[in-house]
Scaffold this active site. Structure first.
Site, PDB file in Angstrom:
ATOM      1  CE  LYS A  22      47.659  -4.955  11.351  1.00  0.00           C
ATOM      2  NZ  LYS A  22      47.430  -5.085   9.901  1.00  0.00           N
ATOM      3  NE  ARG A  71      45.802  -7.519   7.394  1.00  0.00           N
ATOM      4  CZ  ARG A  71      44.940  -6.512   7.496  1.00  0.00           C
ATOM      5  NH1 ARG A  71      44.291  -6.052   6.432  1.00  0.00           N
ATOM      6  NH2 ARG A  71      44.749  -5.935   8.660  1.00  0.00           N
ATOM      7  CD  GLN A  96      47.230  -2.889  -0.294  1.00  0.00           C
ATOM      8  OE1 GLN A  96      46.807  -3.952  -0.696  1.00  0.00           O
ATOM      9  NE2 GLN A  96      48.161  -2.813   0.651  1.00  0.00           N
ATOM     10  CG  ASP A 106      46.901   8.174  -7.682  1.00  0.00           C
ATOM     11  OD1 ASP A 106      47.097   7.225  -6.902  1.00  0.00           O
ATOM     12  OD2 ASP A 106      46.876   9.365  -7.286  1.00  0.00           O
ATOM     13  N   GLY A 129      40.013   0.570   0.162  1.00  0.00           N
ATOM     14  CA  GLY A 129      40.524   1.781   0.813  1.00  0.00           C
ATOM     15  C   GLY A 129      39.839   2.139   2.119  1.00  0.00           C
ATOM     16  CB  ALA A 130      36.299   2.553   3.039  1.00  0.00           C
ATOM     17  CG  ASP A 131      41.493   1.664   6.637  1.00  0.00           C
ATOM     18  OD1 ASP A 131      41.122   2.853   6.554  1.00  0.00           O
ATOM     19  OD2 ASP A 131      42.682   1.330   6.665  1.00  0.00           O
ATOM     20  CE  LYS A 140      41.591   6.148   5.407  1.00  0.00           C
ATOM     21  NZ  LYS A 140      42.591   5.062   5.351  1.00  0.00           N
TER      22      LYS A 140
END
Lengths: 331, 331
Positions: free
Chosen positions: B71, B115, B143, B164, B227-229, B233
């Protein structure tokens, strides 16, 4: 083309768009930008399986517009015999490096083949003796043909010797090259016979042991060691490496997968012995050949920036000519 | 389709082919195979630029047929404001992992989105309390919506809270989810208010500091930290990590880019404290939740095998339905 269209180019499209002269120009620019420190170091990701593996080579280059490209290649040496398929197959994904959107997906075969030959031509232009006239091609597959053609665009080659462990292959390539280059081309059954008479020698085989040693080579020769692109492949004897001026495409890569790797393992060369990366010479940061006597070896392992430069060239030409299939990638 | 055709799927094609149920099944299988030691570790290649960067995630998976997928995603957070383009754009190149030939090139957006949500659903199935009924979604972008839908496929969710930093976003998502899931959905202006009443909480924001701490969470909660990727983050306070059972998607990845990373840096958690990788639990090599009281955190950084599994699913479905454009890649 808006930001949400992707251009698709088949092998046939790419073959129709790429010329070796354009390719040499683009690859020289890539090495210059890299040598000038204007390109971030490219990246490689490899995954090995039983019968082969996949490699992703990715880089970013500013050639007027900022491009990112990732080449995804499968490398399965048994393919021709087992499935009638090429050993190396894959695609290049070209993206806008400021926005991230994919611009094009194109077949990678001709890009890989021509960018590899173009790197040798760029190296020969800067590292072969200016009066080089005789060339030996060792390894008579498709890459051997493309290498001979590319070198002929930058040196006034008047004679070519071809060598392969398959005499038939060597003779077939000799015929093809004689017709294409319109100069005498002779298949030789002994590599040293050809190389000793030559100014330039390209090795582009799949060999896993040295095939060219110091005693085979005349003073002043320029050698492009193209075949070794993983740690198991080897073409140049460590004694020849130790007695040559070594120029790497990417030092770190050559030290782990090029002929440099084997010379280091043999303990006869250290990283610090490498004279320069090709980009530093193209960018005029370091001198090239210092005399007509020294042997210069260009260790070519393949740099992702070559792919980025050539993929960008193909893309821009395709857009100008309205070539390929455009798909709407708006969500 | 012969070995020299490549199938091209646009975002619209992919959206029409992917269902969340199929996706959860494929992702669960990917985690199981990984947990059983039947998949080689996937690889990641990242290149960072000023405004963003590119990531290549590659893996190989045997799901009846052997597939390789890479990817190639651009991630440019300023895109929506500057260019009206999505933050993340890219394509997936799917190849036959025995022959190396490219089979398909497809848009990556929905695959990535679904995914990711599917991994949370798989984790929730194995790690949430079986009687979980109330869900909080923290981070109300696309998401957030997909996460809520995916979890509703594996748990009998009867109520959802949305939170949010933009109240408007939280209210918009509440309306959308109420219509889609046909259950009460309420936007909350204080995250803890929602989470304290919840059995499951998903954080899927772009936060760079902790937004959920130990005091915000009731005993027995299952938290999916999505969220943390990347290493900058962060969503989960180290004190919450330190007092939870931690399950990673890939331990090595979470230790450098997940919320685990920040807990390790804070000195309150060590790698050895991580209970398991999700694959080990799916493969029944390790137990999941041990009591109704423990808090379980699933640290989700995104595994290339999820992409391979879902891309293969999309490809096989497209072939069955005759969907997409086929290009002849014969040379």
């Amino acid at each position: 083309m808006n930001a949400e269209e992707v251009l698709l180019l088949t092998p046939r499209d790419v073959a129709g768009l790429l010329t070796i002269d354009d390719c040499i120009g683009a690859v020289e620019q890539a090495f210059r930008l890299y040598g000038e420190g204007k390109a971030i170091p490219p990246g490689v990701l490899s995954m090995h399986m039983g019968d082969g593996g996949f490699h992703v080579k990715a880089g970013v280059l500013d050639v007027g517009r900022h491009y990112f490209a990732a080449k995804v290649n499968g490398n399965f040496p048994e393919n021709p015999a087992r499935f009638g398929l090429p050993t190396i197959q894959g695609v290049i994904v070209l993206c806008d490096a400021r926005k991230g959107n994919p611009l094009a997906v194109m077949d990678s075969r001709d890009v890989t083949s021509l960018r590899t030959a173009a790197a040798t031509a760029v190296a020969a232009k800067h590292l072969a003796r200016p009066d080089s006239r005789i060339l030996t091609i060792c390894g008579c597959g498709n890459q051997g043909r493309v290498q001979a053609v590319a070198i002929s665009r930058v040196c006034r080659i008047q004679r070519v010797f071809t060598y392969d462990t398959s005499v038939q292959q060597a003779e077939r390539l000799a015929q093809e090259l004689a017709a294409e280059l319109r100069i005498p081309v002779t298949a030789v059954s002994d590599l040293a016979t050809g190389v000793q008479q030559s100014d330039i020698c390209v090795t582009c085989t799949t060999s896993r042991q040295p095939i060219l040693a110091l005693g085979d080579v005349s003073p002043g020769t320029f050698i492009a060691a193209v075949g070794a692109d993983n740690s198991e492949k080897q073409e140049i004897h460590p004694d020849l490496m130790a007695n040559s001026k070594i120029v790497a495409d990417i030092l770190e890569q050559c030290a782990v997968m090029g002929d440099l790797h084997h010379a280091i393992v043999a303990g006869v060369v250290e990283r610090a012995d490498v004279h320069a990366e090709l980009g530093e010479i193209v960018a005029a940061k370091k001198a090239g050949r210092a005399s007509d006597e020294e042997i210069v070896v260009f260790d070519s392992t393949g740099m992702a920036l070559q792919d980025v430069a050539v993929a960008a060239l193909v893309y821009e030409k395709a857009m100008r000519q309205g070539c390929g299939v455009r798909l709407n990638f708006a969500a």
